[in-house]
Design an enzyme around this catalytic site. Structure first.
Site, short mmCIF file in Angstrom:
data_model
loop_
_atom_site.label_atom_id
_atom_site.label_comp_id
_atom_site.label_asym_id
_atom_site.label_seq_id
_atom_site.Cartn_x
_atom_site.Cartn_y
_atom_site.Cartn_z
N ASN A 9 44.51 28.66 -4.97
CA ASN A 9 43.98 28.64 -3.60
C ASN A 9 45.05 29.13 -2.64
O ASN A 9 46.02 28.42 -2.39
CB ASN A 9 43.57 27.18 -3.27
N LYS A 11 44.82 29.56 0.45
CA LYS A 11 44.67 28.97 1.80
C LYS A 11 44.76 30.08 2.86
O LYS A 11 44.29 31.18 2.62
CB LYS A 11 45.71 27.88 2.03
N HIS A 95 36.91 21.40 0.23
CA HIS A 95 38.35 21.17 0.10
C HIS A 95 38.80 20.16 1.15
O HIS A 95 38.27 20.14 2.27
CB HIS A 95 39.11 22.51 0.28
N GLU A 97 41.19 20.00 3.10
CA GLU A 97 41.61 20.55 4.40
C GLU A 97 40.40 20.92 5.26
O GLU A 97 40.45 20.83 6.48
CB GLU A 97 42.54 21.75 4.18
N GLU A 167 41.12 16.09 -6.31
CA GLU A 167 42.37 16.31 -5.58
C GLU A 167 42.67 15.11 -4.70
O GLU A 167 42.12 14.98 -3.60
CB GLU A 167 42.23 17.55 -4.70
N GLY A 173 49.96 19.37 -1.26
CA GLY A 173 51.00 19.98 -0.43
C GLY A 173 52.12 19.02 -0.08
O GLY A 173 52.97 19.33 0.77
N SER A 213 49.82 19.40 -5.80
CA SER A 213 51.21 19.68 -6.17
C SER A 213 51.39 20.00 -7.65
O SER A 213 52.38 19.58 -8.28
CB SER A 213 52.11 18.52 -5.75
C1 PEP Z 1 45.12 22.81 -2.95
O1 PEP Z 1 45.25 23.67 -2.09
O2 PEP Z 1 43.99 22.53 -3.37
C2 PEP Z 1 46.32 22.13 -3.45
C3 PEP Z 1 46.18 21.27 -4.44
O3 PEP Z 1 47.52 22.45 -2.88
P1 PEP Z 1 48.99 22.15 -3.51
O4 PEP Z 1 48.96 22.62 -4.93
O5 PEP Z 1 49.93 22.91 -2.66
O6 PEP Z 1 49.19 20.66 -3.43
#
Ligand code: PEP
Length: 253
Positions: A9, A11, A95, A97, A167, A173, A213
């Site tokens: 992703n 973003k 997601h 975010e 997630e 992040g 992460s």
């Molecule tokens: C994500 O964007 O879904 C995500 C898990 O980000 P990161 O791997 O940076 O934690």
């Protein structure tokens, strides 16, 4: 046996040139990977260009969001019909975010899942508890409510076409990855929910990614868990060498 799937992703990162450079290297470095589905999720502005680059490649293309109507007076929105036309095969939905910054709810997630399926896109439906939920031991309750509402009315046949991404919001992040055991516990819960609603065969065919992460160093430990079928990767998908290494290490789990 579920086939592992790793999705990157991007973003709101990457100009066209940066995205093209990244995909050029991924195509070169990952051409021989046959046992893992690899997907990139660039921003909307790059989709048609990246679709062209991926035409003869096994790397799949995903959008990061969609609107539930096919067309209309919805300024600023992009429909599933448009994403299919742009060359996408997948679409992220819900997601954290989007939920946190753009008012996405389980109800809008549900509408988007139907819109994606209607347009022949594989929805990657994101769910996960926040830090407060976890601290108050409300993780399973949150997950149940997201599944109950987000997948409401989905037939068994449609359920077989989706991918779920667990997630934990506190791990996205932040550098804080859930331990493989913590992640497995929730993945197992999700699969039990799927079994209850769609039966054993369907539940055991649906892929559940972990996200939060994920890095080349921790992917194998996560993949060693019985119910973890891949990863949704943010930060570590932005550099070609890191993402390629992560994809390769998926096979070590
Ligand atoms: C994500 O964007 O879904 C995500 C898990 O980000 P990161 O791997 O940076 O934690």
């Amino acid at each position: 046996m579920r086939r592992p799937i790793i999705a990157g992703n991007w973003k709101m990162y990457k100009t066209l040139k940066e995205g093209q450079d990244l995909v050029t290297i991924l195509k070169r470095d990952l051409y021989d990977i046959e046992a893992v589905d690899i997907v990139v999720c660039p921003p909307f502005t790059l989709l048609t260009y990246i679709a062209d680059m991926l035409e003869a490649s096994t790397i799949g293309l995903s959008a990061q969001d969609l609107f539930w109507e096919d067309e209309g007076a919805y300024t600023g929105e992009i429909s599933g019909k448009m994403l299919k036309d742009a060359g996408c095969s997948y679409c992220l939905i819900g997601h954290s975010e989007r939920r946190q910054f753009f008012g996405e709810t389980d109800e809008t997630v549900s509408k988007k899942v139907f819109a994606a399926l209607k347009n022949g896109l594989t929805p990657i439906v994101c769910i996960g508890e926040n830090l407060l939920d976890r601290e108050k031991s409300l993780t399973f309750e949150r997950i149940k409510s997201q599944l109950d509402k987000g997948l409401q009315g989905l037939t068994k046949l449609d359920a077989e076409k989706i991918i779920l991404a667990y997630e934990p919001v506190w791990a996205i992040g932040t550098g804080k990855v859930a331990t493989p055991e913590q992640a497995q516990e929730v993945h197992h819960y999700i699969r039990s929910w799927l079994t209850q609603h769609y039966g054993d065969d369907t539940a055991s065919s649906i892929r559940i990614q972990y996200g939060g992460s994920v890095k080349p160093e921790n992917i194998a430990g996560l993949m060693a868990q019985g119910d973890i079928d891949g990863a949704l990767v943010g930060g570590a998908s932005l550099k070609a060498d890191v993402f390629s290494c992560l994809v390769r290490n998926t096979l070590k789990g």
